[in-house]
Design an enzyme around this catalytic site. Structure first.
Site, PDB file in Angstrom:
ATOM      1  N   HIS A 167      49.394  11.208  16.291  1.00 41.75           N
ATOM      2  CA  HIS A 167      48.847   9.925  16.733  1.00 41.75           C
ATOM      3  C   HIS A 167      48.309  10.142  18.147  1.00 41.75           C
ATOM      4  CE1 HIS A 167      52.023   8.129  13.839  1.00 41.75           C
ATOM      5  NE2 HIS A 167      50.885   8.383  13.199  1.00 41.75           N
ATOM      6  N   GLU A 170      49.514   8.667  21.602  1.00 44.07           N
ATOM      7  CA  GLU A 170      50.858   8.994  22.062  1.00 44.07           C
ATOM      8  C   GLU A 170      50.792  10.233  22.957  1.00 44.07           C
ATOM      9  OE1 GLU A 170      53.102   9.132  18.403  1.00 44.07           O
ATOM     10  OE2 GLU A 170      52.447   7.119  17.860  1.00 44.07           O
ATOM     11  N   HIS A 260      56.366  12.491  19.146  1.00 43.15           N
ATOM     12  CA  HIS A 260      55.666  11.212  19.089  1.00 43.15           C
ATOM     13  C   HIS A 260      56.048  10.312  20.267  1.00 43.15           C
ATOM     14  CE1 HIS A 260      53.870  11.204  14.965  1.00 43.15           C
ATOM     15  NE2 HIS A 260      54.750  12.182  14.799  1.00 43.15           N
ATOM     16  N   GLU A 336      60.890  10.789  19.316  1.00 44.28           N
ATOM     17  CA  GLU A 336      60.154   9.642  19.854  1.00 44.28           C
ATOM     18  C   GLU A 336      60.496   9.434  21.327  1.00 44.28           C
ATOM     19  OE1 GLU A 336      57.942   7.878  18.251  1.00 44.28           O
ATOM     20  OE2 GLU A 336      58.325   8.221  16.106  1.00 44.28           O
TER      21      GLU A 336
END
Length: 379
Positions: A167, A170, A260, A336
């Site tokens: 993504h 990010e 991420h 994350e």
């Protein structure tokens, strides 16, 4: 000097509705170039030195993750090197940023960007290292290079894969990679030295070059969310995943990390593979050992907050870490980091930023080492 807002640069993205009055600037967050996701913004404001500016993002309520605006603050920079947080509020529909620039030119962004030039510089450091190589895997839809950084001896018993920025918005993910890569290239880093005596790292610093340069949040030039393409990637829709997956199957994998950022949760956490069919008690023990070692290596990492195990139930094996964990039966995690701040260790000036992401990348080497030492083929 008339104020001006522009976004025609690397990762720039904004739509100007009205910029005639600095105290009543209205904007729209631009959608991804070939998809309806919107959340990333990055633009330059000129001509408002010492003027109180109020910037209202009218369509923030339609963002991909509107809950991400709660307790969020935008970032700003005068030199594109030092970024700081600015007052930001959200009323359920409109996101409002208020700031009085101290210079004639100021940049605002959703998160501290990681530029394409910096990406190329990072690859250059790998290529110039005695134990580093940069391989070309192919090209993106827009014709950019898909590069794989290899650090260590490819004949090593253990194969470690780390990918980032599926993504593109990010950007903290590539800051993380930079910290990890620089630690691996540091001859005085004893953990890196021990690791590279037994393992080789295959690292994709940017899985989505086109989306990164275009200023997209989640998709590539074809509008594909790459982290939903791992079961059946194609050169037409998701060449980035296609070429990386082929290489991964060619060389094998003993540990996999997909890096991420999470828009909503103000924590650093991982999502594992415990929900996969056939996930064994041995795999559970290996995964838990990695997580516990990571918690010891970095106070920024925590285990109390994160995703529910069944969050991606129906699309499970389309995700990189689930596909790899299922296929190779190895420790395979999605990491994350927050767009906001780490609520456990907040920094009022910067929030979570590039430097903190890089330090986390350095810290990840310790749990990787501990994980591999407990496995097979370690002497």
């Amino acid at each position: 000097m008339t104020i001006k807002i522009s976004d025609q640069f690397d990762a720039g993205a904004i739509e100007v509705v009205d910029a005639s009055n600095p105290e009543a600037i209205t904007l729209n967050i631009r959608k991804d170039s070939q998809a309806n996701f919107l959340q990333w913004f990055h633009f330059r404001l000129q001509g408002a030195r010492d003027q109180p500016c109020t910037m209202r993002f009218l369509n923030a309520g339609n963002a991909a993750f509107p809950q991400g605006w709660s307790d969020y603050r935008a970032v700003a920079s005068y030199d594109r090197k030092h970024w700081f947080r600015v007052p930001t509020s959200y009323d359920g529909n409109v996101l409002t940023v208020t700031h009085t620039p101290k210079r004639d030119s100021v940049y605002y962004a959703y998160f501290e960007p990681y530029s394409w030039e910096r990406h190329l510089d990072l690859l250059g450091r790998v290529e110039s290292a005695p134990h580093g190589r940069v391989l070309d895997l192919g090209s993106t839809i827009d014709g950019r290079d898909m590069n794989l950084a290899v650090i260590g001896d490819p004949a090593a018993a253990k194969k470690i894969w780390v990918i980032a920025r599926q993504h593109p918005g990010e950007s903290m993910a590539e800051w993380f990679i930079e910290g990890m890569v620089d630690a691996l290239l540091d001859r005085s880093n004893s953990i890196a030295t021990k690791l590279l005596a037994h393992a080789v790292f295959y690292i994709v610093p940017n899985m989505n070059p086109d989306g990164s340069v275009r200023g997209n949040l989640r998709t590539n030039a074809a509008g594909a969310n790459l982290n939903r393409e791992w079961m059946s990637p194609s050169m037409e829709r998701s060449p980035e995943v296609f070429v990386v997956r082929n290489k991964l199957h060619e060389v094998g994998c003993d540990l996999f990390l997909d890096i991420h950022g999470d828009e909503s949760l103000p924590y650093v956490f991982v999502a594992g593979c415990e929900m996969l069919e056939g996930f064994t008690a041995e795999q559970q023990a290996e995964q838990q050992a990695f997580i516990e070692s990571f918690a010891q290596a970095s106070p920024d990492f925590q285990t109390k907050r994160g995703y529910e195990a069944g969050k991606y139930k129906e699309e499970l094996l389309q995700l990189a870490s689930k596909y790899v964990g299922h296929t190779f039966k190895c420790v395979s995690l999605t990491l994350e980091m927050p767009f906001k701040d780490n609520a456990n260790l907040p920094d009022d000036q910067t929030g979570w930023n590039g430097a903190r992401s890089a330090r986390l990348g350095q810290a990840i080497l310790q749990p990787i080492l501990h994980s591999l030492q407990k496995g097979k083929a370690w002497d």
